[in-house]
Design an enzyme around this catalytic site. Structure first.
Site, PDB file in Angstrom:
ATOM      1  N   GLY A  34      33.366   5.369 -51.668  1.00 36.26           N
ATOM      2  CA  GLY A  34      32.228   7.035 -51.763  1.00 36.26           C
ATOM      3  C   GLY A  34      32.648   7.699 -51.085  1.00 36.26           C
TER       4      GLY A  34
ATOM      5  N   GLY B 270      27.172   6.079 -47.164  1.00 38.86           N
ATOM      6  CA  GLY B 270      26.634   4.565 -46.978  1.00 38.86           C
ATOM      7  C   GLY B 270      27.836   3.537 -46.837  1.00 38.86           C
TER       8      GLY B 270
ATOM      9  N   HIS C 262      29.379   3.620 -33.819  1.00 40.29           N
ATOM     10  CA  HIS C 262      29.822   2.487 -34.324  1.00 40.29           C
ATOM     11  C   HIS C 262      29.648   0.878 -33.640  1.00 40.29           C
ATOM     12  CE1 HIS C 262      31.009   3.946 -38.638  1.00 40.29           C
ATOM     13  NE2 HIS C 262      30.066   5.187 -38.368  1.00 40.29           N
TER      14      HIS C 262
ATOM     15  N   ARG D  68      27.146  -1.813 -34.403  1.00 37.21           N
ATOM     16  CA  ARG D  68      27.009  -3.216 -35.163  1.00 37.21           C
ATOM     17  C   ARG D  68      27.342  -4.640 -34.110  1.00 37.21           C
ATOM     18  NH1 ARG D  68      31.786  -0.539 -36.300  1.00 37.21           N
ATOM     19  NH2 ARG D  68      32.874  -1.634 -34.438  1.00 37.21           N
TER      20      ARG D  68
END
Length: 175
Positions: free
Chosen positions: A9, A14, A50, A54
């Site tokens: 994408g 997303g 990021h 997580r």
């Protein structure tokens, strides 16, 4: 257990978040393979955010090129992302401009490394960008990279069990 999923994408569609949620639905202790080369402070901050998102249940591996060095047998792994991984084969910061690989050479190295890595009995969730969806760049270097990225995406998609296109945070099953 062996399975290959490709999530593709545009930027901020997303992809990574969806890949992480999918991995967590398949494993309590997934692996995150980061292929990025950290070029500057802004990108370093993006990586930090990021990692923070997580959490501790993830095993984090940072590997810019040789993914096959890591044994992921029996694991579920998110590989984020093919675009940055391609960049690491397309442009070698340790070599002068006149010694950079051709698109064909980079693509063959990527395919070979991909095949070695995915020969393992694991679940692989690859994230990539659809950078060729926009207009044609007036910059020759950007056009060459877009070619490399597109051809590698096609290679991975042809081997994938599933392909998901993310559009505005919505997963659309392609394959």
């Amino acid at each position: 257990m062996k399975k290959l999923i490709l999530i593709t994408g545009g930027q901020r569609s997303g992809k990574s978040r969806y890949a992480e949620q999918l991995a967590l639905s398949l494993s309590d202790e997934p692996v995150y393979v980061a292929t990025a080369h950290v070029w500057d402070d802004e990108f370093r901050e993006r990586v930090r955010r990021h990692q923070e998102r997580r959490g501790s249940q993830w095993t984090n591996i940072e590997e810019e090129r040789q993914l096959s060095r890591h044994d992921l047998s029996g694991r579920v792994a998110v590989i984020d992302c093919i675009t940055l991984w391609c960049t690491n084969f397309f442009f070698n910061a340790e070599k002068p401009d006149d010694e950079q690989p051709s698109v064909d050479e980079a693509l063959e190295c990527l395919k070979s490394e991909f095949d070695l890595f995915t020969a393992q009995d694991a679940t692989f969730i690859f994230v990539t960008n659809e950078i060729g969806s926009g207009g044609v760049s007036p910059n020759a270097l950007q056009r060459r990279f877009t070619d490399l990225q597109g051809w590698m995406n096609q290679y991975v998609a042809s081997r994938a069990d599933e392909v998901i296109l993310m559009v505005s945070g919505i997963p659309v099953k392609i394959k």
